[in-house]
Design an enzyme around this catalytic site. Structure first.
Site, short mmCIF file in Angstrom:
data_model
loop_
_atom_site.label_atom_id
_atom_site.label_comp_id
_atom_site.label_asym_id
_atom_site.label_seq_id
_atom_site.Cartn_x
_atom_site.Cartn_y
_atom_site.Cartn_z
N HIS A 243 0.81 -1.23 0.00
CA HIS A 243 0.00 0.00 0.00
C HIS A 243 0.84 1.28 0.00
O HIS A 243 0.75 2.11 -0.89
CB HIS A 243 -0.86 0.07 1.27
CG HIS A 243 -1.76 -1.09 1.53
ND1 HIS A 243 -2.96 -1.26 0.88
CD2 HIS A 243 -1.66 -2.12 2.40
CE1 HIS A 243 -3.56 -2.36 1.35
NE2 HIS A 243 -2.79 -2.90 2.28
C1 BDR Z 1 -3.06 0.81 5.46
O1 BDR Z 1 -3.24 0.28 6.77
C2 BDR Z 1 -2.05 -0.23 7.26
O2 BDR Z 1 -2.27 -1.51 7.77
C3 BDR Z 1 -1.04 -0.20 6.14
O3 BDR Z 1 0.23 0.14 6.64
C4 BDR Z 1 -1.57 0.86 5.22
O4 BDR Z 1 -1.09 2.16 5.59
C5 BDR Z 1 -3.83 -0.05 4.47
O5 BDR Z 1 -5.17 -0.08 4.78
#
Ligand code: BDR
Ligand code: CA
Length: 313
Positions: A243
């Site tokens: 992400h």
């Molecule tokens: C986001 O939530 C976190 O778990 C990850 O680091 C990312 O920033 C994805 O939903």
């Protein structure tokens, strides 16, 4: 491209770690003024520690790391150990960092940096809950007009939610903070799940990191190995979505991403849909546009960029 000054606000998190590494591996384009930690994936005591581990791993123990908010603006903290493990950086066992945590508060660092640097030259890159950024705007509204751009990971439209059926984790944890940021009037670029769920680390891509033959490459492979189990089970996907590095990749190669400049509002009230990013993708309202909401990426180009840069460390 002019070199851009950025502050990374983060809750590492294996994918946060890769985002920090990508930024530190790209000094021609990016000057990382500091890394500010926020509570999110795990509590603040761990996210600030993890941020230092990552800077040290990259060979950048000189980057100032600050601890910030340990709680959302007005709610109890929700964490995501079920994704990232107990430490937030589960996978390989890492020693405690030697580089110090800076003395000041992350929110003060954000405020002072924006006041001290020329207006319009500093961008914020939040890749966790938006608490620190929102608090900085609340404490010092004068800084808002000095921010060049905010490029954040959060939200979803077609993909809807990952922590609830309606909400993405970063926005869900602190929707009041997200509302402040989305209503700030600052140029805003959003990397939602719609994009990041296409940034999947397949077996070949993990191997490419491992084959680099560097400590950093091995670490990135081990981290993604660890946290991909969650998404494989949940979505049946081939690997984990990386992400957070989408934000940094956008600053390096904006042409990898495409989206729409639209209105995005944050749901803060409803029990059922709290933290939802209500994105007017189809422009069915006359609410004014406030965000460039990305919808697609060139996944091959993204991983080519990532592996080229991570191999430098
Ligand atoms: C986001 O939530 C976190 O778990 C990850 O680091 C990312 O920033 C994805 O939903
Ligand atoms: Ca994150």
């Amino acid at each position: 491209m002019a070199r851009r000054k950025i502050i990374i606000d983060t809750d590492p998190g294996q994918d946060d770690a890769v985002a920090i590494l990508l930024a530190l591996a790209s000094p021609e384009e990016l000057e990382v003024l500091g890394v500010t930690a926020v509570a999110g994936n795990v509590p603040l005591a761990l996210t600030q520690r993890n941020a230092r581990i990552v800077c040290e791993l990259a060979g950048h123990a000189n980057i100032p790391v600050f601890a910030g908010s340990d709680m959302p603006l007005s709610r109890p903290l929700v964490t995501a150990e079920h994704v990232h493990g107990k430490t937030g950086l589960d996978g390989p066992t890492l020693p405690d960092p030697e580089m110090p945590l800076q003395k000041g508060h992350a929110v003060d660092f954000i405020v002072e940096t924006l006041r001290n640097e020329p207006a319009g030259t500093v961008s914020l890159v939040p890749i966790g809950p938006l608490t620190n950024v929102a608090r900085a705007f609340q404490d010092a509204p004068d800084i808002m007009q000095r921010v060049q751009e905010i490029v954040l990971m959060g939200g979803a439209y077609f993909e809807v939610g990952n922590i609830t059926p309606a909400a993405e984790f970063n926005i869900y944890v602190d929707p009041e903070a997200a509302e402040i940021v989305f209503r700030s009037g600052i140029p805003l670029t959003v990397m939602p799940l719609d994009v990041t769920h296409k940034a999947l680390v397949t077996t070949d891509r993990v191997e490419a990191f491992r084959q680099m033959g560097t400590r950093v490459g091995a670490m990135v492979a081990a981290w993604t190995d660890f946290f991909e189990r969650f998404d494989k089970e949940k979505y049946g996907s081939e690997g984990a979505p990386l992400h957070d590095p989408c934000t940094i990749a956008y600053l390096l190669e904006p042409g990898l991403f495409s989206g729409r400049y639209i209105n995005v509002e944050i749901e803060t009230e409803s029990e059922l849909t709290r933290g939802m990013t209500v994105a007017d993708w189809w422009r069915v309202t006359d609410r004014p546009a406030n965000a460039t909401f990305m919808g697609d990426l060139d996944a091959k180009g993204y991983f080519d960029l990532l592996s080229k840069r991570i191999a430098r460390l």
